[in-house]
Design a protein around this motif. Structure first.
Motif, PDB file in Angstrom:
ATOM      1  N   ASP A 115       1.011  -1.275  -0.027  1.00 13.12           N
ATOM      2  CA  ASP A 115       0.227  -0.024   0.083  1.00 13.12           C
ATOM      3  C   ASP A 115       0.876   1.269  -0.057  1.00 13.12           C
ATOM      4  OD1 ASP A 115       0.882   0.228   2.735  1.00 13.12           O
ATOM      5  OD2 ASP A 115      -1.155  -0.825   3.320  1.00 13.12           O
ATOM      6  N   LYS A 116       2.269   0.998  -0.003  1.00 12.94           N
ATOM      7  CA  LYS A 116       3.132   2.247   0.264  1.00 12.94           C
ATOM      8  C   LYS A 116       4.473   1.738  -0.165  1.00 12.94           C
ATOM      9  CE  LYS A 116       4.621   5.997   2.928  1.00 12.94           C
ATOM     10  NZ  LYS A 116       4.483   6.698   4.175  1.00 12.94           N
ATOM     11  N   ILE A 117       5.222   2.442  -1.075  1.00 16.99           N
ATOM     12  CA  ILE A 117       6.694   2.281  -1.257  1.00 16.99           C
ATOM     13  C   ILE A 117       7.168   3.263  -0.670  1.00 16.99           C
ATOM     14  CG2 ILE A 117       8.398   2.042  -3.384  1.00 16.99           C
ATOM     15  CD1 ILE A 117       6.010   1.265  -4.996  1.00 16.99           C
ATOM     16  N   ILE A 118       8.171   2.658   0.193  1.00 15.32           N
ATOM     17  CA  ILE A 118       9.226   3.291   1.010  1.00 15.32           C
ATOM     18  C   ILE A 118      10.222   3.739   0.537  1.00 15.32           C
ATOM     19  CG2 ILE A 118      10.170   3.751   3.353  1.00 15.32           C
ATOM     20  CD1 ILE A 118       8.332   1.596   4.350  1.00 15.32           C
ATOM     21  N   SER A 119      10.996   2.925  -0.289  1.00 18.25           N
ATOM     22  CA  SER A 119      12.256   3.275  -0.882  1.00 18.25           C
ATOM     23  C   SER A 119      12.644   2.248  -2.189  1.00 18.25           C
ATOM     24  CB  SER A 119      13.504   3.468  -0.119  1.00 18.25           C
ATOM     25  OG  SER A 119      13.779   2.109   0.568  1.00 18.25           O
ATOM     26  N   VAL A 120      13.329   2.695  -3.001  1.00 17.27           N
ATOM     27  CA  VAL A 120      13.733   1.615  -4.090  1.00 17.27           C
ATOM     28  C   VAL A 120      15.374   2.090  -4.384  1.00 17.27           C
ATOM     29  CG1 VAL A 120      13.403   0.735  -6.376  1.00 17.27           C
ATOM     30  CG2 VAL A 120      11.373   1.500  -5.016  1.00 17.27           C
ATOM     31  N   LYS A 121      15.975   1.123  -4.530  1.00 19.63           N
ATOM     32  CA  LYS A 121      17.400   1.249  -4.714  1.00 19.63           C
ATOM     33  C   LYS A 121      17.852   0.528  -5.847  1.00 19.63           C
ATOM     34  CE  LYS A 121      18.410   3.434  -0.280  1.00 19.63           C
ATOM     35  NZ  LYS A 121      18.928   3.288   0.827  1.00 19.63           N
ATOM     36  N   GLU A 122      18.652   0.808  -6.858  1.00 20.33           N
ATOM     37  CA  GLU A 122      19.030  -0.030  -7.771  1.00 20.33           C
ATOM     38  C   GLU A 122      20.679  -0.195  -7.730  1.00 20.33           C
ATOM     39  OE1 GLU A 122      17.632  -0.186 -11.828  1.00 20.33           O
ATOM     40  OE2 GLU A 122      15.987   0.991 -11.357  1.00 20.33           O
ATOM     41  N   ARG A 123      21.078  -1.619  -7.914  1.00 18.40           N
ATOM     42  CA  ARG A 123      22.544  -1.762  -8.146  1.00 18.40           C
ATOM     43  C   ARG A 123      22.547  -3.047  -8.630  1.00 18.40           C
ATOM     44  NH1 ARG A 123      22.463  -0.277  -2.301  1.00 18.40           N
ATOM     45  NH2 ARG A 123      23.188   1.712  -2.013  1.00 18.40           N
ATOM     46  N   TYR A 124      23.571  -2.976 -10.032  1.00 11.03           N
ATOM     47  CA  TYR A 124      24.022  -3.997 -10.481  1.00 11.03           C
ATOM     48  C   TYR A 124      23.086  -5.069 -11.214  1.00 11.03           C
ATOM     49  CZ  TYR A 124      28.213  -2.393  -8.122  1.00 11.03           C
ATOM     50  OH  TYR A 124      29.344  -1.602  -7.808  1.00 11.03           O
ATOM     51  N   GLY A 125      21.911  -4.431 -11.630  1.00 11.59           N
ATOM     52  CA  GLY A 125      20.865  -5.435 -12.297  1.00 11.59           C
ATOM     53  C   GLY A 125      19.633  -5.896 -11.390  1.00 11.59           C
ATOM     54  N   PHE A 126      19.915  -5.397  -9.778  1.00 11.20           N
ATOM     55  CA  PHE A 126      18.921  -5.692  -8.765  1.00 11.20           C
ATOM     56  C   PHE A 126      18.289  -4.597  -8.402  1.00 11.20           C
ATOM     57  CE2 PHE A 126      21.917  -9.298  -8.904  1.00 11.20           C
ATOM     58  CZ  PHE A 126      21.220 -10.512  -8.918  1.00 11.20           C
ATOM     59  N   SER A 127      17.155  -4.446  -8.056  1.00 13.86           N
ATOM     60  CA  SER A 127      16.555  -3.347  -7.149  1.00 13.86           C
ATOM     61  C   SER A 127      16.138  -3.886  -5.772  1.00 13.86           C
ATOM     62  CB  SER A 127      15.232  -2.795  -8.206  1.00 13.86           C
ATOM     63  OG  SER A 127      14.353  -3.830  -8.016  1.00 13.86           O
ATOM     64  N   TYR A 128      16.346  -2.911  -4.821  1.00 14.90           N
ATOM     65  CA  TYR A 128      16.093  -3.230  -3.544  1.00 14.90           C
ATOM     66  C   TYR A 128      14.979  -2.415  -2.994  1.00 14.90           C
ATOM     67  CZ  TYR A 128      20.543  -5.353  -3.976  1.00 14.90           C
ATOM     68  OH  TYR A 128      21.564  -6.008  -4.476  1.00 14.90           O
ATOM     69  N   TRP A 129      13.730  -3.181  -2.719  1.00 14.28           N
ATOM     70  CA  TRP A 129      12.581  -2.611  -2.338  1.00 14.28           C
ATOM     71  C   TRP A 129      12.286  -2.599  -0.624  1.00 14.28           C
ATOM     72  CZ3 TRP A 129       8.997  -0.852  -6.097  1.00 14.28           C
ATOM     73  CH2 TRP A 129       9.519  -1.109  -7.667  1.00 14.28           C
ATOM     74  N   LYS A 130      11.678  -1.368  -0.305  1.00  8.37           N
ATOM     75  CA  LYS A 130      11.218  -1.400   1.051  1.00  8.37           C
ATOM     76  C   LYS A 130       9.999  -0.678   0.864  1.00  8.37           C
ATOM     77  CE  LYS A 130      12.413   0.154   5.776  1.00  8.37           C
ATOM     78  NZ  LYS A 130      13.388   1.105   6.538  1.00  8.37           N
ATOM     79  N   VAL A 131       9.053  -1.615   1.449  1.00 11.33           N
ATOM     80  CA  VAL A 131       7.589  -1.380   1.126  1.00 11.33           C
ATOM     81  C   VAL A 131       6.710  -1.556   2.346  1.00 11.33           C
ATOM     82  CG1 VAL A 131       7.607  -1.862  -1.210  1.00 11.33           C
ATOM     83  CG2 VAL A 131       6.974  -3.713   0.453  1.00 11.33           C
ATOM     84  N   HIS A 132       5.366  -1.073   2.606  1.00 11.60           N
ATOM     85  CA  HIS A 132       4.620  -1.320   3.551  1.00 11.60           C
ATOM     86  C   HIS A 132       3.304  -2.022   3.232  1.00 11.60           C
ATOM     87  CE1 HIS A 132       1.718  -0.199   6.556  1.00 11.60           C
ATOM     88  NE2 HIS A 132       2.452  -0.252   7.364  1.00 11.60           N
ATOM     89  N   THR A 133       3.090  -2.941   3.834  1.00  9.80           N
ATOM     90  CA  THR A 133       1.893  -3.883   3.774  1.00  9.80           C
ATOM     91  C   THR A 133       1.087  -3.677   4.908  1.00  9.80           C
ATOM     92  OG1 THR A 133       2.599  -6.020   4.678  1.00  9.80           O
ATOM     93  CG2 THR A 133       3.537  -5.301   2.379  1.00  9.80           C
ATOM     94  N   PRO A 134      -0.273  -4.342   4.758  1.00 10.86           N
ATOM     95  CA  PRO A 134      -1.093  -4.086   6.175  1.00 10.86           C
ATOM     96  C   PRO A 134      -0.449  -5.020   7.139  1.00 10.86           C
ATOM     97  CG  PRO A 134      -2.465  -4.618   3.967  1.00 10.86           C
ATOM     98  CD  PRO A 134      -1.080  -4.764   3.561  1.00 10.86           C
ATOM     99  N   ASP A 135       0.530  -5.679   6.740  1.00  7.60           N
ATOM    100  CA  ASP A 135       1.161  -6.620   8.138  1.00  7.60           C
ATOM    101  C   ASP A 135       2.373  -5.689   8.459  1.00  7.60           C
ATOM    102  OD1 ASP A 135      -0.823  -8.655   7.912  1.00  7.60           O
ATOM    103  OD2 ASP A 135       0.447  -9.533   6.521  1.00  7.60           O
ATOM    104  N   GLY A 136       2.719  -4.915   7.826  1.00  4.94           N
ATOM    105  CA  GLY A 136       4.051  -4.032   8.520  1.00  4.94           C
ATOM    106  C   GLY A 136       5.175  -3.743   7.308  1.00  4.94           C
ATOM    107  N   GLU A 137       6.241  -3.408   7.480  1.00 10.44           N
ATOM    108  CA  GLU A 137       7.323  -3.132   6.532  1.00 10.44           C
ATOM    109  C   GLU A 137       7.958  -4.232   5.960  1.00 10.44           C
ATOM    110  OE1 GLU A 137       9.922  -0.083   7.288  1.00 10.44           O
ATOM    111  OE2 GLU A 137       8.501   1.273   7.890  1.00 10.44           O
ATOM    112  N   VAL A 138       8.289  -4.570   4.804  1.00 20.75           N
ATOM    113  CA  VAL A 138       8.624  -5.675   4.227  1.00 20.75           C
ATOM    114  C   VAL A 138       9.850  -5.246   3.086  1.00 20.75           C
ATOM    115  CG1 VAL A 138       8.450  -7.868   2.620  1.00 20.75           C
ATOM    116  CG2 VAL A 138       6.620  -6.940   4.414  1.00 20.75           C
ATOM    117  N   SER A 139      11.030  -5.835   3.163  1.00 26.54           N
ATOM    118  CA  SER A 139      11.765  -5.726   2.350  1.00 26.54           C
ATOM    119  C   SER A 139      12.129  -6.775   1.462  1.00 26.54           C
ATOM    120  CB  SER A 139      13.362  -5.266   2.894  1.00 26.54           C
ATOM    121  OG  SER A 139      13.029  -4.101   3.637  1.00 26.54           O
TER     122      SER A 139
END
Length: 187
Positions: A115-139
């Motif tokens: 329900d919310k995207i906190i951050s997205v970082k890209e490095r060497y063909g990968f993207s690292y996501w930190k998001v919010h869901t109804p169950d809390g934050e997930v990476s």
């Protein structure tokens, strides 16, 4: 020189191996519709089982159209991943049976809703996501981000992370402005 063809000789000779192969292909092509009249589902030891054709066995459910038809055309597979039959719709079953099927499908196709995207970082063909869901934050991490995001409708997307987990955004247009800006590039 040996003659080709004839009974039991060669792949098209009409021998017993040819007949067995023909029967097997014919049997494979038959779709068995599982209905309340010929099948009953139940839980035993926290696993889903089916009573069908005079026997009870553990089964696994697999959506044939996972994004378009969540509750229709459900393939029922045995422990060896052989299809027993297809449930045309969970709605055909009584409330108790329907509840078992829906719970099992939700468990198998569990995908936290973002329900919310906190951050997205890209490095060497990968993207690292930190998001919010109804169950809390997930990476989680996506490899080849563009291929890891599946468009399952006009505004619905499914994200498949490097570990095979699914994450869902049911409606990208419903995201807050900052979240949408973080994912807009990938849409």
């Amino acid at each position: 020189m040996r003659p080709m063809g004839g009974p039991g000789r060669g792949p098209h000779g009409g021998g017993p191996h040819h007949e067995e192969k023909h029967r097997s292909l014919a049997e494979i092509s038959v779709t068995v519709w599982l209905t309340p009249e010929n099948a009953r589902f139940l839980y035993q030891n926290n696993f889903l089982y089916i009573e069908y054709d005079g026997k009870t066995q553990r089964v696994f459910l697999c959506r044939q159209f996972p994004f378009e038809l969540e509750w229709e055309f459900i393939s029922v597979m045995d422990a060896e991943q052989q299809e027993i039959g297809i449930v045309k719709s969970v709605e055909l079953f009584d409330e108790e049976q329907k509840k078992l099927l829906v719970e099992e499908l939700r468990r198998r196709y569990y995908s936290p809703v973002i329900d919310k995207i906190i951050s997205v970082k890209e490095r060497y063909g990968f993207s690292y996501w930190k998001v919010h869901t109804p169950d809390g934050e997930v990476s989680f991490t996506l490899h080849d981000t563009y291929r890891s995001i599946i468009h399952a409708g006009e505004t619905r997307i499914i994200m498949l992370d490097v570990n095979g987990n699914r994450f869902e955004i049911p409606d990208t247009s419903a995201l807050d402005h900052k979240s949408y800006k973080k994912i807009e590039l990938y849409l």
